[in-house]
Design an enzyme around this catalytic site. Sequence first.
Site, PDB file in Angstrom:
ATOM      1  CG  HIS A  60     -22.708  25.405   2.050  1.00 36.04           C
ATOM      2  ND1 HIS A  60     -24.001  25.537   1.604  1.00 36.04           N
ATOM      3  CD2 HIS A  60     -21.926  25.593   0.949  1.00 36.04           C
ATOM      4  CE1 HIS A  60     -24.002  25.771   0.304  1.00 36.04           C
ATOM      5  NE2 HIS A  60     -22.763  25.820  -0.109  1.00 36.04           N
ATOM      6  CG  HIS A 119     -19.212  27.066  -0.876  1.00 44.62           C
ATOM      7  ND1 HIS A 119     -19.589  25.862  -1.414  1.00 44.62           N
ATOM      8  CD2 HIS A 119     -17.872  26.980  -0.654  1.00 44.62           C
ATOM      9  CE1 HIS A 119     -18.526  25.062  -1.503  1.00 44.62           C
ATOM     10  NE2 HIS A 119     -17.479  25.719  -1.044  1.00 44.62           N
ATOM     11  CG  ASP A 165     -23.196  30.113  -3.871  1.00 45.95           C
ATOM     12  OD1 ASP A 165     -22.367  29.703  -3.043  1.00 45.95           O
ATOM     13  OD2 ASP A 165     -23.878  29.342  -4.577  1.00 45.95           O
ATOM     14  CG  HIS A 166     -25.294  28.911  -0.213  1.00 47.73           C
ATOM     15  ND1 HIS A 166     -26.498  28.236  -0.285  1.00 47.73           N
ATOM     16  CD2 HIS A 166     -24.586  28.516  -1.289  1.00 47.73           C
ATOM     17  CE1 HIS A 166     -26.503  27.463  -1.358  1.00 47.73           C
ATOM     18  NE2 HIS A 166     -25.351  27.614  -1.987  1.00 47.73           N
ATOM     19  CG  HIS A 181     -21.362  20.937  -0.830  1.00 41.99           C
ATOM     20  ND1 HIS A 181     -21.465  20.751  -2.181  1.00 41.99           N
ATOM     21  CD2 HIS A 181     -21.079  22.266  -0.658  1.00 41.99           C
ATOM     22  CE1 HIS A 181     -21.272  21.900  -2.804  1.00 41.99           C
ATOM     23  NE2 HIS A 181     -21.031  22.836  -1.896  1.00 41.99           N
ATOM     24  CG  ASP A 228     -24.898  24.105  -2.560  1.00 48.01           C
ATOM     25  OD1 ASP A 228     -26.095  24.440  -2.576  1.00 48.01           O
ATOM     26  OD2 ASP A 228     -23.982  24.829  -2.973  1.00 48.01           O
ATOM     27  CG  HIS A 233     -27.777  25.866  -5.723  1.00 51.34           C
ATOM     28  ND1 HIS A 233     -26.830  25.160  -6.403  1.00 51.34           N
ATOM     29  CD2 HIS A 233     -27.123  26.735  -4.916  1.00 51.34           C
ATOM     30  CE1 HIS A 233     -25.628  25.583  -6.034  1.00 51.34           C
ATOM     31  NE2 HIS A 233     -25.776  26.535  -5.131  1.00 51.34           N
TER      32      HIS A 233
END
Length: 305
Positions: free
Chosen positions: A63, A65, A67-68, A141, A212, A270
């Site tokens: 996805h 976001h 942090d990914h 998510h 997530d 995670h």
Amino acid sequence: MKLTFLGTSAGKPTDERNVSSIMLDVRQERGGLWLFDCGEATQMQMQKAKFSLSKLEMIFITHLHGDHLFGLPGVLTTRSLIQNQSELTLVGPKGIKQFIQTVIDISYSCLTYPLNIIELEQDGLVFEDTKFQVETKLLAHRVPCFGYRVIEKDLPPTLNIKKLHKDNINTGSHYAYLKEGKTVTLADGRVIDGRNYHGDFKQGKKLAILGDTIPCDASIELAKDVDVLVHEATQEDALEQKAIERGHSTTVHAAMIAKQANAKRLIMTHISPRYSLNDNAKLVNEAKGIFSHTEIATDFATFQV
């Protein structure tokens, strides 16, 4: 197949954990590396783990976001500094093409190799060749997030050479046909069914890497009967409400998914920055109360699938 975790923290890096990134090493099976998520500093983590960008052939993003995702521009543009690079395939939710194009344009960068971008909007098969297939499903998510199921296809059975020799069969030019299970006629007139001389076959491995998510049916379907399930476990069980509100799972949630899916092994990742490595035993024990074959990932930990 081998999994190496390059980052195991949720949201932001810590002194002990970098943010999300997992390398699937399929060099033995097909000569390449597959990267799942690409948080900031992923290329530095790759260098420390001795993974070459030249071997990277596929990147799967769960996805969008940060942090990914925020390590992706660096990985893609640094790869351009290596001469004669082959095509790279990037798979991720709709919007990833715009993200990459925007970064490339405003930074005056360029890619010196073909980049094939596959944008996901629904469940389906995203990759298949003679050795592997990769399926994806939409998870639950706060933003569109996909999980991936990697299936290694069964290897064809070997020929039982000892049995062939015992029956005075010289395989010679018939070897390939017998291995395929076909019927052949020998020089002495005997008709031989190759299937009668097949040995054991190697069953392919199955792996699920989920992004997530809160617990959902798609997670169970992707993880059905896998050898290894990689599942987020952002919070401990006591913080279940907080996890759900933010679209995440707890240790117990991850264990329940593994149990319901009949997975052989669970690796949690995670992990919230609130937890240090000293908390690993506590987090693992929570999950083991539901699913005994549970482990927790740390940066640079490697697991055989």
